[in-house]
Design a protein around this motif. Structure first.
Motif, mmCIF file in Angstrom:
data_model
loop_
_atom_site.group_PDB
_atom_site.id
_atom_site.type_symbol
_atom_site.label_atom_id
_atom_site.label_comp_id
_atom_site.label_asym_id
_atom_site.label_seq_id
_atom_site.Cartn_x
_atom_site.Cartn_y
_atom_site.Cartn_z
ATOM 1 N N SER A 112 0.841 -1.202 0.000
ATOM 2 C CA SER A 112 0.000 0.000 0.000
ATOM 3 C C SER A 112 0.877 1.252 0.000
ATOM 4 O O SER A 112 0.357 2.365 -0.087
ATOM 5 N N ASN A 166 2.852 3.444 -2.052
ATOM 6 C CA ASN A 166 3.063 3.695 -3.484
ATOM 7 C C ASN A 166 4.477 4.112 -3.807
ATOM 8 O O ASN A 166 5.021 3.755 -4.845
ATOM 9 N N ARG A 189 0.738 -5.619 -8.516
ATOM 10 C CA ARG A 189 0.032 -6.066 -7.307
ATOM 11 C C ARG A 189 -1.274 -6.745 -7.730
ATOM 12 O O ARG A 189 -2.003 -6.205 -8.549
ATOM 13 N N MET A 246 -5.171 -8.436 -7.204
ATOM 14 C CA MET A 246 -6.403 -7.930 -6.604
ATOM 15 C C MET A 246 -6.531 -8.267 -5.123
ATOM 16 O O MET A 246 -7.055 -7.489 -4.355
ATOM 17 N N SER A 301 -4.420 -8.641 -1.985
ATOM 18 C CA SER A 301 -3.048 -8.511 -1.501
ATOM 19 C C SER A 301 -2.794 -9.408 -0.298
ATOM 20 O O SER A 301 -1.667 -9.586 0.123
ATOM 21 N N ALA A 304 -4.380 -5.603 -9.853
ATOM 22 C CA ALA A 304 -5.049 -4.489 -9.167
ATOM 23 C C ALA A 304 -4.283 -3.190 -9.359
ATOM 24 O O ALA A 304 -4.867 -2.104 -9.294
ATOM 25 N N ALA A 305 -2.980 -3.296 -9.555
ATOM 26 C CA ALA A 305 -2.169 -2.086 -9.755
ATOM 27 C C ALA A 305 -0.868 -2.495 -10.413
ATOM 28 O O ALA A 305 -0.404 -3.631 -10.248
ATOM 29 N N ARG A 347 -5.207 4.940 2.972
ATOM 30 C CA ARG A 347 -5.039 3.932 1.924
ATOM 31 C C ARG A 347 -4.731 2.568 2.548
ATOM 32 O O ARG A 347 -5.334 1.556 2.189
ATOM 33 N N VAL A 395 -7.114 -0.807 1.626
ATOM 34 C CA VAL A 395 -6.665 -1.678 0.534
ATOM 35 C C VAL A 395 -7.521 -2.943 0.377
ATOM 36 O O VAL A 395 -8.020 -3.234 -0.710
ATOM 37 N N VAL A 453 -6.318 8.952 -3.754
ATOM 38 C CA VAL A 453 -5.196 8.465 -2.938
ATOM 39 C C VAL A 453 -5.015 6.951 -3.079
ATOM 40 O O VAL A 453 -4.012 6.404 -2.635
ATOM 41 N N HIS A 454 -5.982 6.292 -3.687
ATOM 42 C CA HIS A 454 -5.816 4.858 -3.943
ATOM 43 C C HIS A 454 -6.638 4.486 -5.157
ATOM 44 O O HIS A 454 -7.731 5.011 -5.353
ATOM 45 N N HIS A 455 -6.104 3.591 -5.959
ATOM 46 C CA HIS A 455 -6.761 3.221 -7.206
ATOM 47 C C HIS A 455 -6.558 1.729 -7.428
ATOM 48 O O HIS A 455 -5.438 1.237 -7.358
ATOM 49 N N VAL A 456 -7.654 1.018 -7.611
ATOM 50 C CA VAL A 456 -7.581 -0.413 -7.950
ATOM 51 C C VAL A 456 -8.092 -0.555 -9.378
ATOM 52 O O VAL A 456 -9.165 -0.052 -9.709
ATOM 53 N N VAL A 474 -3.119 7.280 -8.953
ATOM 54 C CA VAL A 474 -2.955 7.834 -7.613
ATOM 55 C C VAL A 474 -2.324 9.227 -7.739
ATOM 56 O O VAL A 474 -1.369 9.414 -8.494
#
Lengths: 511, 252
Positions: free
Chosen positions: A426, A428, A444, A446, A448, A479-480, B82, B86, B113-116, B128
């Motif tokens: 988490s 970044n 990452r 979906m 975690s 997911a990222a 965040r 999560v 601040v958070h993106h999935v 983000v």
């Protein structure tokens, strides 16, 4: 996608798999549904006991009480009854040793935790006769305080009467997986005493080729076979719970890092993941053949599904990643919560020339230097706490690169992208920095919570909730993703500086 | 140095009185207690309501708002938020099949601040740090609806599409509806062809500290009459409540 939105009402898809993630600082129970989605979480920390410098212990009875409390708590969150839990899967802190009385179920001593270094002299004595790699051919592991067998030897030597009782079959030994399965299946009243190949592969007592105890290693460490659990695969029904969720089948046990590899669905050779928790653990699937490392990595079992051939892995562990952030919080007090490290690090554009090598208890892979100690170098009057926060995050990234380079060298492959999981994903800034210093995308998934997911997947496979690993792969979604953006000159200069800083930590502890 | 400003002194006195009256006060009661004409008392109360320090209930009684109580408390760090979100953000993306964003309010805009990613493994960029015009997206509407002073806009708002709300009075009514129903919707107000749904994330004290929501193609999110498709609003609200519980909020 429309069908995925609806609750899955097909009868064979109803219910949940309960994953028990018994970790170093806390225990969690997470329920997953048939789509592999996390639906409930219950968590509880347990006490850390530090009776002497270098000693770390847990009360195994407390851990068991927590498990017994957490599973019903998670079930209550989704109004699940006993019949709704189709299987239980266990993922556990590895290499931690418990010994308990077979008749009463009471531990004979506190569990000796994987971080505990009380066996340092014992390990040195073994290594004096043939070096730290003298057992690597048999068990894949170097002699260090990290693994379980020296701890068992220590308990047998130090706890009065224990050796006699163990030889008489009155006392049982195991890693945490064995302790939990034994208790779930009835404890003193007919509990099943088993462990899985991944946990057994961390004891130093198992022969990597036969997947059974090595008579030579049992002899070397003086551990009576009668006290040890039977080694089983990672995904099969070990037994049925007689307490907590009576009737639920216990379908899996894996060491937590192997569980994460499974949860990331790294089922093919060359696929790798890195879990960022207290430490960092990079594992690469190397297939059904044993791959030996010449670059400081461990050979371990990744998983074994029922009667299928075992799958092996190379592992590189980094001792300190998330725990460095905790150190900034608890020992320096420059942040008040762990995630704030990112806020602080972003107050500056770069590390200001500052490097932080967190060799708090030596360095793990690929260096294995127990005499190294931590340092912060490059300090000038310009450096602020923001730079130190940044250097601390960069340390996790550079250490990841060290392990990835060792892995590439051993496997002959170049890692195309790195799958990541764990609490620190988490962050970044850390994830971007890992992508930058590896010059490779960081992905990452979906879910975690891959440790729990892996235990759930393996347990679900064992009971037929999911048909095969292909079905599990289809549940993996990105997911990222962080793409490298650092220019190559900056990367090369930073890498050089980091390696120079690491060199300066060596040899600090002088006997 | 200028002398004390009378209207601020009166407002402070009004706040003290209201804070001491858990059942709330009417305009006349307050005016009497402070020795003010009803119109003066009313003017003070209306202003305090506009800046978000005072709330008026259905029986025309006024009381201090939760915002005021939260004024002196430090806000949660966005990175903390965040970390707490999560798991539930992942779960929301997985349940709805849509991309998920978590946003906080900064200088009147919604900061992601958070993106999935949308879980279809297509190529997507991490957003983000992106800042969105708050009046034009569901995340922003949630943040404005519960923000101190966020409802007090008088100038026309910039249009991003033909459907963006540009009239501050209309926005005010929309935000009142958001507060009432507990979630917000945008249908092609930020960009043509996309829609979003969001719900508030609250901290221990009940203060709205963020907004959690999904966004995607409007035909997947809403029906032909622009209403959210079945299951999406409950999924968003449940996830936002789960994050709130993690932050220590009660109930939801």
């Amino acid at each position: 996608m429309a069908t995925e939105r609806q609750a899955d009402e097909r009868p064979e898809h109803r219910g949940y798999v309960a994953a028990i993630d018994q970790g170093t600082t806390s225990t969690r129970c997470i329920l997953f549904d048939h789509a592999g989605r996390l639906v409930a979480v219950a968590q509880r920390e347990h006490r850390q006991h530090y009776p002497r410098p270098g000693w770390v212990e847990h009360d195994a009875a407390e851990i068991w009480r927590n498990v017994a409390r957490l599973v019903p708590q998670a079930m209550a969150q989704v109004d699940a009854g006993g019949g709704d839990v189709v299987a239980i899967g266990i993922a556990n802190q590895r290499e931690t040793v418990v010994a308990w009385d077979r008749r009463t179920g009471v531990p004979v001593a506190n569990a000796v935790v994987w971080q505990d270094t009380r066996t340092a002299d014992l390990v040195d004595a073994y290594a004096a006769d043939g070096g730290t790699d003298r057992f690597a051919a048999a068990c894949g592991l170097p002699l260090t305080t990290y693994f379980a067998a020296p701890r068992m030897r220590w308990l047998l030597d130090e706890v009065p009467g224990l050796r006699r009782r163990a030889e008489a079959g009155e006392v049982l030994f195991g890693t945490i997986d064995s302790w939990l399965v034994w208790n779930l299946t009835g404890g003193p009243d007919g509990g099943t005493h088993v462990t899985d190949v991944t946990n057994a592969s961390r004891t130093m007592l198992m022969d990597l080729r036969t997947l059974d105890y090595s008579p030579q290693m049992l002899e070397e460490f003086g551990v009576p076979r009668a006290a040890l659990p039977e080694i089983r695969s990672s995904s099969e029904v070990y037994g049925t719970a007689r307490t907590v969720v009576p009737g639920a089948r216990i379908g899996a046990a894996l060491g937590d890092q192997q569980a994460a590899l499974f949860g990331q669905t790294c089922f093919s050779p060359g696929e790798a993941k890195c879990t960022y928790g207290t430490g960092g653990f990079l594992l690469m699937n190397t297939g059904t053949e044993i791959t030996r490392s010449s670059h400081g990595l461990l050979t371990t079992v990744a998983h074994r599904i029922g009667g299928e051939p075992p799958v092996y892995a190379l592992e590189g562990s980094i001792a300190v990643t998330g725990s460095l952030v905790q150190w900034l919080r608890d020992n320096l007090g420059i942040i008040s919560t762990a995630p704030e490290v990112e806020t602080l690090a972003r107050t500056v554009p770069d590390n200001g020339g500052c490097y932080f090598v967190p060799a708090f208890s030596g360095l793990f892979a690929p260096h294995w230097r127990s005499e190294a100690r931590g340092l912060i170098v490059g300090l000038t009057s310009f450096v602020t706490r923001g730079h130190i926060a940044r250097a601390a995050l960069e340390a996790s990234a550079w250490q990841t690169r060290e392990v990835v380079e060792a892995m590439d060298a051993d496997s002959g492959l170049r890692l195309a992208s790195l799958r990541v999981d764990g609490g620190m994903t988490s962050n970044n800034l850390l994830m971007q920095t890992v992508a930058d210093v590896l010059d490779a995308p960081v992905v990452r998934p979906m879910v975690s919570e891959t440790v729990s997911l892996g235990a759930a997947y393996a347990a679900g496979l064992a009971v037929g909730f999911w048909p095969d690993t292909q079905a599990l792969r289809r549940r993996w979604h990105r997911a990222a993703q962080w793409e490298p953006t650092m220019d190559s000159a900056t990367r090369a200069r930073g890498w050089e500086d980091w390696q120079e800083a690491v060199q300066r930590t060596f040899g600090w502890i002088r006997h | 140095m200028p002398g004390p400003i009378q209207s601020i002194e009166r407002a402070a006195a009004a706040l003290r009185l209201l804070a001491a009256a858990p059942e709330g006060l009417g305009v006349v009661e307050l005016g009497t207690a402070l020795g003010l004409a009803k119109t003066t008392a009313h003017g003070i109360l209306r202003t305090l309501v506009e800046v978000g320090f005072v709330e008026q209930d259905d029986h025309a009684r006024y009381r201090v708002s939760a915002d005021l109580a939260d004024l002196g408390r430090p806000r949660i760090d966005a990175n903390d938020l965040r970390a707490q979100a999560v798991n539930w953000a992942d779960s929301l993306a997985s349940r709805t099949g849509e991309a998920v964003r978590l946003a906080v309010l900064a200088e009147g805009r919604a900061i992601v601040v958070h993106h999935v990613f949308r879980p279809d493994d297509s190529r997507q960029e991490l957003e983000v740090g992106t800042s969105l015009p708050a009046h034009a997206c569901a995340l922003g509407k949630v943040l404005l609806a519960w923000s101190v002073g966020g409802r007090r806009r008088r100038e026309r708002l910039p249009a991003l599409t033909q459907r963006t709300i540009v009239d501050p009075a209309v926005l005010g009514r929309t935000l009142a509806a958001v507060r009432e129903q507990g979630w917000a919707l945008d249908v092609e107000e930020l960009a043509a062809g996309t829609a979003s749904i969001a719900a508030p994330v609250r901290d221990r004290g009940g203060l709205v500290v963020g907004a959690l929501g999904i966004d995607g193609e409007s035909e997947r999110l809403v029906d032909t009459r622009g209403r959210p498709r079945a299951g999406l609003v409950p999924a968003v609200r449940q996830s936002a409540r789960a994050v709130s519980r993690g932050l220590g909020a009660r109930g939801g």
